[in-house]
Scaffold this active site. Structure first.
Site, short mmCIF file in Angstrom:
data_model
loop_
_atom_site.label_atom_id
_atom_site.label_comp_id
_atom_site.label_asym_id
_atom_site.label_seq_id
_atom_site.Cartn_x
_atom_site.Cartn_y
_atom_site.Cartn_z
N ARG A 250 0.86 -1.29 0.08
CA ARG A 250 -0.02 -0.05 0.00
C ARG A 250 0.89 1.35 0.10
O ARG A 250 1.85 1.13 0.71
CB ARG A 250 -0.98 0.18 1.16
CG ARG A 250 -2.16 -0.81 1.21
CD ARG A 250 -3.14 -0.64 0.13
NE ARG A 250 -4.38 -1.27 0.03
CZ ARG A 250 -4.55 -2.32 -0.83
NH1 ARG A 250 -3.50 -2.53 -1.60
NH2 ARG A 250 -5.76 -2.92 -0.81
N GLU A 279 -2.66 7.84 -6.01
CA GLU A 279 -2.80 7.48 -7.32
C GLU A 279 -4.04 7.69 -8.11
O GLU A 279 -5.14 7.87 -7.62
CB GLU A 279 -3.04 5.86 -6.95
CG GLU A 279 -1.96 4.93 -6.44
CD GLU A 279 -2.08 3.61 -6.27
OE1 GLU A 279 -3.00 3.01 -6.52
OE2 GLU A 279 -1.04 3.09 -5.56
N HIS A 298 0.57 0.23 -10.00
CA HIS A 298 -0.28 -0.90 -9.24
C HIS A 298 -0.57 -1.82 -10.00
O HIS A 298 -1.72 -2.46 -10.01
CB HIS A 298 -1.51 -0.02 -8.72
CG HIS A 298 -2.29 -0.52 -7.42
ND1 HIS A 298 -2.68 0.29 -6.54
CD2 HIS A 298 -2.21 -1.96 -6.85
CE1 HIS A 298 -3.28 -0.49 -5.41
NE2 HIS A 298 -2.68 -1.73 -5.82
#
Length: 342
Positions: A250, A279, A298
């Protein structure tokens, strides 16, 4: 919020089928979810919610919801009377108030192991790429520069120390793979006793010792009040000179500004980051201008196999709860056995 898309085919109880609402989803298709719902005789509704209010509106009357990023708060849960289950696309549940759900008797399900191999593969790929300077060397060749200077010093992997922070499924898998490459693997986890050895042969040490000894620090922890900015300026001041940082868990586990500063001044040799505090990564981020940072969007979780498994199992979990059965993955099983305090 876009107009919901509803699917229902031959429900087992046409008068009152189970209603499942996907609150938000950025996938190209929900064909897999639709197949699971239809096989169970359930009605499936797709919405694209971003706020509490949109979730409440879209999920009115739902027996279960499936969520990707939308906030599921106590306010939302109070408005969704009759809700039995929440399914989260993925492992983390930091956008869900699990305590509030438990207090209201709502099952919270995730899919903790769908991407174990994929995320651990990605962590190892980042670590090896950084250890060998692959990305920087590639950029140099494209510029016509064949110098090794930008990546020196490089060291052979055999005998270097690989530190795994968080020894859950993904962390353990990453450690196993690192051992196979020749690394000495150590790990830290608050649930394990320093000095012990895991079933995978990983020596458990304290966090401080890991930070001081590891040539590679690979992060595999959930984001919560204890792990937010776990990697910060103070910690980075204690890392082994020339260490490499890898984060595939994370973004909030890492203080972005502190890592950027450590990359600039050489405290970190390099960093491989798949997740970020914000993000998409802002175009003003200092990370974007650093040659010794390898950044991926990601993507660690993704393979065709993991993608299909995630979608199928997320809906299967909530279908099982609505049918009165225990799902494969549930974070608060007490809501199913009636042990939730009044």
């Amino acid at each position: 919020m876009s107009e919901p898309i509803t699917t229902s085919a031959n429900p087992a109880n046409p008068a009152n089928p189970t209603k499942i609402v996907i609150t938000d989803c950025d996938h190209d298709s929900i064909d897999i979810e639709r197949a699971v719902a239809e096989a169970a005789g359930a009605e499936l509704v797709l919405a694209q919610c971003r706020t509490e209010e949109e979730v409440v509106t879209a999920a009115a009357g739902a027996d279960a919801i499936v969520v990707q990023y939308a906030p599921i708060t106590a306010k939302v849960l109070d408005a969704l009377q009759g809700l039995k289950a929440i399914g989260r696309y993925g492992v983390g549940v930091d956008t869900l108030d699990v305590g509030a759900a438990t207090a209201r008797g709502v099952a919270v399900c995730n899919v903790p192991d769908y991407g174990t191999e994929d995320v651990s593969d990605h962590a190892i790929a980042l670590a090896v790429s950084l250890a060998r300077g692959i990305t920087q060397l590639d950029r140099g060749v494209r510029r016509g520069d064949y110098s090794l200077g930008p990546v020196q010093p490089l060291h052979r992997i055999s005998g270097r120390v690989f530190g795994v922070v968080g020894l859950g499924l993904i962390g353990a898998a990453t450690g196993r793979k690192a051992k196979g490459l020749g690394y000495e693997v150590i790990g830290s986890d608050p649930l394990l006793t320093p000095g012990s050895v895991t079933a995978d042969g990983i020596t458990v040490v304290g966090f401080e010792e890991l930070i001081a000894r590891a040539d590679v620090i690979s992060l595999h922890v959930p984001l919560n009040q204890y792990t937010h900015h776990l990697i910060n300026s103070e910690v980075l001041g204690k890392v082994k000179p020339g260490a490499v940082l890898v984060n595939t868990c994370r973004g909030g586990v890492v203080d972005t500004d502190a890592v950027a500063a450590a990359l600039k001044d050489g405290r970190l040799h390099a960093a491989g980051l798949d997740v970020f505090e914000v993000e998409p990564l802002p175009r003003t981020s200092p990370l974007l201008g650093l040659e010794n940072a390898v950044l991926t969007p990601h993507a660690a979780w993704y393979s065709e196999e993991s993608y299909a498994e995630l979608k199928r199992r997320t809906v299967e979990n909530v279908v099982e709860v609505c049918a009165g059965r225990t799902p494969r993955n549930i974070l608060n099983s007490e809501v199913l056995n009636g042990s939730v305090p009044a």
